[in-house]
Design a protein around this motif. Structure first.
Motif, mmCIF file in Angstrom:
data_model
loop_
_atom_site.group_PDB
_atom_site.id
_atom_site.type_symbol
_atom_site.label_atom_id
_atom_site.label_comp_id
_atom_site.label_asym_id
_atom_site.label_seq_id
_atom_site.Cartn_x
_atom_site.Cartn_y
_atom_site.Cartn_z
ATOM 1 N N ILE A 27 0.833 -1.264 0.665
ATOM 2 C CA ILE A 27 0.177 0.090 0.111
ATOM 3 C C ILE A 27 1.245 1.232 0.213
ATOM 4 C CG2 ILE A 27 -1.192 0.928 0.965
ATOM 5 C CD1 ILE A 27 -2.608 -1.365 2.280
ATOM 6 N N GLU A 29 3.801 1.544 -0.942
ATOM 7 C CA GLU A 29 5.017 1.817 -3.022
ATOM 8 C C GLU A 29 3.816 2.741 -3.775
ATOM 9 O OE1 GLU A 29 6.719 -1.776 -3.824
ATOM 10 O OE2 GLU A 29 6.953 -0.318 -6.220
ATOM 11 N N GLU A 30 2.719 2.018 -3.210
ATOM 12 C CA GLU A 30 1.520 2.448 -3.777
ATOM 13 C C GLU A 30 0.833 3.412 -4.372
ATOM 14 O OE1 GLU A 30 -1.879 -0.651 -4.413
ATOM 15 O OE2 GLU A 30 -2.611 0.111 -6.606
ATOM 16 N N LEU A 31 0.526 4.448 -3.309
ATOM 17 C CA LEU A 31 0.521 5.143 -2.411
ATOM 18 C C LEU A 31 1.328 6.600 -2.934
ATOM 19 C CD1 LEU A 31 -1.957 4.149 -1.688
ATOM 20 C CD2 LEU A 31 -2.516 5.269 0.193
ATOM 21 N N GLN A 33 3.373 6.391 -5.327
ATOM 22 C CA GLN A 33 4.340 6.472 -6.238
ATOM 23 C C GLN A 33 2.611 7.751 -6.821
ATOM 24 O OE1 GLN A 33 3.227 2.693 -8.099
ATOM 25 N NE2 GLN A 33 5.715 1.990 -7.406
ATOM 26 N N HIS A 34 1.531 7.000 -6.036
ATOM 27 C CA HIS A 34 0.250 8.338 -6.387
ATOM 28 C C HIS A 34 0.878 9.639 -5.642
ATOM 29 C CE1 HIS A 34 -4.210 9.355 -7.174
ATOM 30 N NE2 HIS A 34 -3.437 10.226 -6.553
ATOM 31 N N MET A 35 1.265 10.080 -5.194
ATOM 32 C CA MET A 35 1.998 10.696 -4.038
ATOM 33 C C MET A 35 2.607 11.986 -5.163
ATOM 34 S SD MET A 35 -0.508 11.351 -1.807
ATOM 35 C CE MET A 35 0.377 12.846 -0.906
ATOM 36 N N ASP A 37 3.020 10.883 -8.360
ATOM 37 C CA ASP A 37 2.926 11.437 -9.709
ATOM 38 C C ASP A 37 1.518 12.710 -9.451
ATOM 39 O OD1 ASP A 37 2.091 8.628 -10.976
ATOM 40 O OD2 ASP A 37 4.392 9.779 -11.249
ATOM 41 N N ARG A 38 0.903 13.624 -8.432
ATOM 42 C CA ARG A 38 0.038 14.302 -7.947
ATOM 43 C C ARG A 38 0.977 15.333 -7.851
ATOM 44 N NH1 ARG A 38 -3.715 17.519 -9.225
ATOM 45 N NH2 ARG A 38 -4.803 18.629 -7.319
ATOM 46 N N ARG A 40 4.103 15.925 -8.866
ATOM 47 C CA ARG A 40 4.362 16.699 -10.162
ATOM 48 C C ARG A 40 3.826 17.212 -10.968
ATOM 49 N NH1 ARG A 40 7.835 11.442 -11.224
ATOM 50 N NH2 ARG A 40 9.584 12.029 -9.820
ATOM 51 N N GLU A 41 2.140 16.407 -11.168
ATOM 52 C CA GLU A 41 1.228 17.456 -11.891
ATOM 53 C C GLU A 41 0.364 18.693 -11.083
ATOM 54 O OE1 GLU A 41 -2.664 15.946 -11.076
ATOM 55 O OE2 GLU A 41 -3.417 17.102 -12.292
ATOM 56 N N GLU A 59 -4.846 16.669 0.603
ATOM 57 C CA GLU A 59 -5.013 15.273 0.002
ATOM 58 C C GLU A 59 -5.225 13.863 0.758
ATOM 59 O OE1 GLU A 59 -4.746 15.014 -4.505
ATOM 60 O OE2 GLU A 59 -5.501 17.253 -4.812
ATOM 61 N N LEU A 60 -3.933 13.827 0.894
ATOM 62 C CA LEU A 60 -3.512 12.880 1.963
ATOM 63 C C LEU A 60 -4.381 12.776 3.228
ATOM 64 C CD1 LEU A 60 -1.919 9.540 1.892
ATOM 65 C CD2 LEU A 60 -0.123 11.009 3.051
ATOM 66 N N GLN A 62 -6.563 13.411 4.547
ATOM 67 C CA GLN A 62 -8.801 14.712 4.059
ATOM 68 C C GLN A 62 -9.432 13.966 4.876
ATOM 69 O OE1 GLN A 62 -9.557 13.934 0.100
ATOM 70 N NE2 GLN A 62 -11.817 14.622 0.577
ATOM 71 N N LEU A 66 -8.439 8.675 5.063
ATOM 72 C CA LEU A 66 -7.588 7.344 3.931
ATOM 73 C C LEU A 66 -7.805 5.597 4.908
ATOM 74 C CD1 LEU A 66 -5.885 5.565 1.409
ATOM 75 C CD2 LEU A 66 -3.763 6.689 3.080
#
Lengths: 898, 117
Positions: A27, A29-31, A33-35, A37-38, A40-41, A59-60, A62, A66
């Motif tokens: 979990i 690792e996956e999250l 990566q999302h963070m 990406d977010r 960088r966006e 967002e994390l 919130q 989570l």
């Protein structure tokens, strides 16, 4: 913000969820990566780093959404994962997990685990067997409820070296009347009867005992009742209690036996009870118990000392107090009866101590052997556990690196050791149960006389508690050291190591030390075994003073009522011996009243005519036997000087005797024995002339030829019981029916009993020593096997650890001899240190065997050297096998792996 | 289509449709979590947005039910990512949910459209 920081932020969110570590990692690792990406966006659309970071974190985090949502979705792990070392613990759940994990680890390395379990099972089996045996033979040999308060009473005459003698009937009466410390005094004496039941007569031995015998011991009959007060009085004594085995064999286990009548010496006796199966006290081959009646003459008898006596202490009284009481009484008796009791004192010994004295001599050796075997097994186990821990170094280092606490890992490893120890203990108890059954079945029946309680050796709650304790202690103690070593590793170094890099230092030293300990302990056991073997061989080869091969013995008793006259007994004996001598195959025949090496002997004090008389109480003492003229030829005892007994030595002739070599050497040194005269204390006005000197005969313990003995002619001393001694050709037992027929033709009411080969008589005496020898041999060989396995395991692991090194050496040109030198050199060093340490230990410890050895010293050089060489060769062979494996290393394969 | 400022879509509506959204987005091909959230935002023109705290628990719930299956995939030159694809069970559920949604939307439309004078 980098990946690591995102991961930590996410982990913080997940900390309370107690997730499985693998799932949590996924979990995170996956999250993360999302963070990323977010983040960088957000940067790409113009946000600054701080703004992007804040927005992403918002967002994390919130509203703890989570955590809340994942709590609903993901399953919490019910226990704390070791790898992540979380703070909270659940002890019971941890222990359960440790057991499950331990079981998986054991299954993964089943071979090594099997060796550990077997080594432990062996050590525990031997200890349980020996502890059970010691429990039955020494600690609880009897099943009497009053055992703790029972003492055996003896008379003593210390001035002539008599420390344990039978009691005169008169003393029994006086002690009963005067003792202040004994609640009961029980007298015992063997009595021979001719029993007639269902028509056919047979001889049987009865224990004639006081009426309070069974109550004093605290035993109850299995059927019927014991004796009641007063049944040892004249007129009421015709009752009998049967021994269990006799009831089974002679009466077919008849459940209606109580109340039945049997004829003993022509008198009607009523069977009133049957004793339980294992009750056979006082272990003299008797078939029943009958009341011992003290006639008027016996109450005044102070010269003949032939009774065995037990005492029951009053509650709270000690043996020392009884002895002080007996001293006081003895002084009074000496004054009252100076003729028979001059110099006599009395002593009490606890029943347990007296009847276990034979085993107690061997006890230090037995217990020492058991402890050594356990130590050897435990050293083996510790070594194997160390090897096992070494193979798991990387796994343990990884777990420590991932956050597991050292204590937690130690507990895990200890749990595995305890599991192995419990498995070993369980297997050990099963093996012990079989061993005990085999031993009880394999022990000669006659040995129970010397070791009461032997037949009852078996597992009991004391033994099982003992075994459980040593199992768990072994697992903890010998698993703790490897656990401490394994978890004290340098994490960084261990994780960076190649899989086969040699680990030098403490772990190797410990394993080497354990191998040395095993070899040393095994050597001590083996040397003990070797000494016992040589001792038994000495006994087998020593001249016993008789030639037992081809000799049969049988007991003959003349009932007092029918053969009250001496001449009657003489006539029967003469007729019988003549008839037996005429039988085909008979070479010689004679008779003696106390067969050599049967445990029976009589003694008397004496004076030498012509020499100054010894003071009363200081007369010398000698054993004596009553024999017929053909006895010495039949038994094979050499007449060395003068002549043997012959038909001229009748009741009316000059009174004569023969003496043995030891008597002549001790009392008639420097003079010619033949022609000298002595008087015996029981017949002091009738001097006896020495007509010959015979060879010494071994004593009942098979350890002394130097005890003085004299031989009196039966014709001049016609006792009412004799043992026939017949030397015949061929299979001697075949002569027995013919002898019975001859006797039946003289008197059909006179049976013969206890027909035995003389070789069997001697074997019965020798067998306890042989049993001890075999026990030490078996233990020694098992110890050797364990030490060899331990040595092999350590050397095999050492070779495996150095596989790459050997590969490199071979690739660089090393020859077979070079590799062998490296491997065997280490093995030889360990062997030499082990043997040297063992020799030093053996020099000290084999002295515990001194009292069990005959014809050999406890530090016999030949035994020490031979056994040491044997052990060294086995140890070196255990090193050679893995050394051969080192020679087969393929250097190319090894270098490719590198 | 001009980019619209995201409007607050009623939370309950969003919740009820979230599973349908995710299942339909991975119907065509497997996608990872971030891609799914971007697709939702883009295709809804910003009206719907699933942040990390709400998206992933939903993905894990669907995975637990067996409607989607996650798999770590490492493509050349990239980090490994977890891609989700629809399972056969998920396809059936998607079809059913889609049908239900369409029926529901049609019913709402019939009620809420202005009546002809």
């Amino acid at each position: 913000m980098n990946a690591t920081e995102w991961k930590q932020a996410i982990r913080n969110q997940l900390a309370d969820l107690n997730l499985d570590p693998a799932r949590e990692m996924e979990i995170v690792e996956e999250l993360s990566q999302h963070m990323e990406d977010r983040y960088r966006e957000l940067l790409s659309i113009g946000a600054s780093k701080d703004e992007a970071h804040r927005a992403a974190m918002a967002e994390l985090n919130q509203n703890k959404l989570l955590t809340g949502e994942l709590r609903r979705v993901e399953r919490a792990v019910k226990y704390e994962p070791v790898a992540l070392g979380a703070g909270r613990t659940n002890m019971l759940a941890d222990i359960g997990r440790d057991f499950r994990f331990g079981a998986r680890m054991i299954k993964k390395n089943a071979g090594l685990a099997g060796l550990v379990v077997f080594a432990l099972a062996l050590g525990i089996c031997i200890n349980t067997t020996i502890f059970s045996s010691v429990d039955a033979m020494v600690l609880h040999p009897f099943s009497f409820s009053n055992e703790a308060r029972l003492v055996v009473l003896f008379e003593r005459k210390l001035s002539i070296g008599i420390t344990r003698a039978s009691i005169s009937p008169g003393n029994v009466i006086e002690w009963r009347a005067q003792s202040q410390t004994l609640q009961e005094i029980v007298a015992m004496h063997n009595r021979e009867y001719i029993m007639t039941c269902d028509g056919s007569p047979e001889r049987c031995t009865s224990y004639a005992v006081s009426a309070s015998f069974f109550d004093t011991l605290g035993v109850e009959p299995q059927l019927g009742r014991g004796f009641q007060p007063g049944e040892d009085q004249e007129g009421r004594e015709q009752v009998a209690v049967l021994r269990h085995a006799f009831w089974q064999t002679r009466f077919g286990g008849d459940p209606e036996i109580v109340g039945k009548q049997i004829l003993l010496d022509g008198k009607q006796f009523t069977v009133i009870g049957v004793m339980p199966e294992h009750f056979d006290f006082p272990y003299d081959g008797g078939e029943m118990w009958t009341p011992l009646v003290f006639g008027p003459q016996m109450t005044r008898e102070h010269s003949a000392h032939y009774m065995r006596v037990l005492g029951l202490l009053k509650p709270g009284v000690t043996v020392e107090q009884v002895n002080a009481d007996l001293d006081r009484i003895s002084k009074r008796i000496e004054q009252q009866y100076p003729d028979g009791e001059a110099g006599h004192t009395a002593v009490a010994v606890s029943l347990n101590e007296w009847y276990t004295r034979g085993v107690r001599v061997a006890l230090p050796a037995i217990i020492g052997s058991a402890i050594f075997m356990l130590l050897i097994a435990c050293s083996n186990v510790a070594n194997l556990l160390l090897v096992r821990a070494s193979t798991r170094r990387k796994e343990i280092a990884l777990r420590l690196a991932m956050g597991a606490s050292r204590w937690r890992l130690i507990r895990q490893l200890l749990t595995e050791s305890v599991m192995l120890a419990i498995a070993g203990g369980t297997l050990g108890v099963m093996m012990a149960s079989w061993s005990l059954k085999a031993i009880v079945l394999g022990i000669p029946p006659g040995m129970s006389r010397y070791i009461p309680g032997w037949s009852q050796a078996g597992l009991n709650h004391r033994v099982l508690a003992f075994t459980a304790l040593i199992s768990v202690l072994t697992g903890v103690l010998f698993g703790l050291l490897p656990a401490l070593r394994a978890t004290g590793t340098d994490l960084n170094q261990t994780l960076k190591e190649g899989s086969t890099r040699t680990v030098k230092g403490g772990s190797n030293r410990m394993r080497n030390a354990l191998v040395v300990v095993e070899l040393a302990l095994s050597l001590v056991l083996l040397i003990g075994a070797g000494l016992m073997v040589r001792s038994v061989i000495w006994i087998l080869q020593t001249d016993l003073g008789v030639k037992p091969d081809g000799v049969v013995t049988m007991n003959l008793v003349w009932p007092r009522e029918k053969y009250a006259q001496a001449q009657q007994r003489l006539n029967i004996c003469e007729q019988l011996l003549e008839r037996i001598a005429a039988l085909p195959g008979v070479i010689n025949v004679g008779a003696v009243h106390a067969l050599p090496m049967s445990g029976k002997i009589d003694g008397n004090s004496f004076q030498i005519v012509g020499l100054p008389e010894f003071e009363p109480g200081k007369e010398p003492h000698t054993d004596f036997r009553i024999a017929t003229p053909g006895y010495f030829a039949a038994i094979g005892t050499e007449v060395q000087r003068g002549r043997s007994l012959n038909e001229q030595d009748t009741a009316k002739a000059k009174r004569v005797l023969l003496v043995n070599d030891a008597f002549a050497a001790r009392f008639l040194k420097g003079t010619e024995p033949v022609g000298q005269r002595i008087t015996m204390a029981s017949d002091s006005d009738k001097p006896l002339e020495i007509i010959g000197v015979v060879a010494n005969v071994m004593n009942a313990d098979l350890d002394d030829l130097a005890e003085p003995c004299v031989y009196l002619p039966f014709a001049q001393n016609p006792v009412s019981y004799m043992t026939l001694v017949i030397r015949a050709t061929g299979a001697s037992v075949e002569i027995v029916p013919a002898v019975r027929r001859e006797l039946a033709e003289i008197d059909a009411g006179l049976p013969l009993s206890e027909a035995r080969l003389m070789t069997d008589v001697i074997y019965e005496r020798r067998s306890p020593k042989e049993v001890m020898m075999w026990m030490l041999v078996v233990l020694g060989l098992l110890a050797l096997a364990l030490a060899a396995v331990g040595t092999y395991a350590v050397m095999a692991y050492a070779v495996a650890e150095r596989t790459q090194e050997f590969g490199v050496r071979i690739a660089l040109g090393a020859q077979t001899a070079d590799i062998l030198k490296v491997v065997m050199g280490r093995g030889l060093k360990l062997t030499l240190i082990g043997v040297g340490t063992g020799l030093a230990g053996a020099f000290t410890l084999t002295r515990a065997l001194a009292r069990l050895l005959y014809g050999i010293t406890p530090t016999d050089m030949l035994t020490f050297a031979g056994v040491s060489l044997g052990l060294a060769m086995v140890a070196l062979l255990a090193c050679y096998i893995p050394a051969r494996r080192a020679l087969r290393v393929d250097p190319m394969a090894v270098l490719r792996c590198e | 289509m001009p980019y619209m400022i995201p409007k607050m879509i009623d939370r309950e509506l969003k919740k009820g449709s979230a599973e349908l959204l995710i299942l339909s987005l991975i119907e065509a091909r497997p996608r990872h979590g971030y891609e799914i959230s971007k697709q939702i935002e883009t295709r809804s023109q910003g009206a719907l947005r699933f942040h990390v705290a709400s998206l992933y628990p939903l993905l894990y719930r669907l995975e637990k039910r067996g409607w989607i299956q996650g798999r770590w995939v490492e493509k050349a030159g990239q980090r490994r990512r977890r891609y989700y694809k629809l399972t056969s069970e998920g396809k059936k559920v998607l079809a059913a949910q889609r049908s239900t949604w369409e029926t529901f939307v049609a019913a709402i439309n019939r009620i809420t459209r202005a009546e002809p004078a």
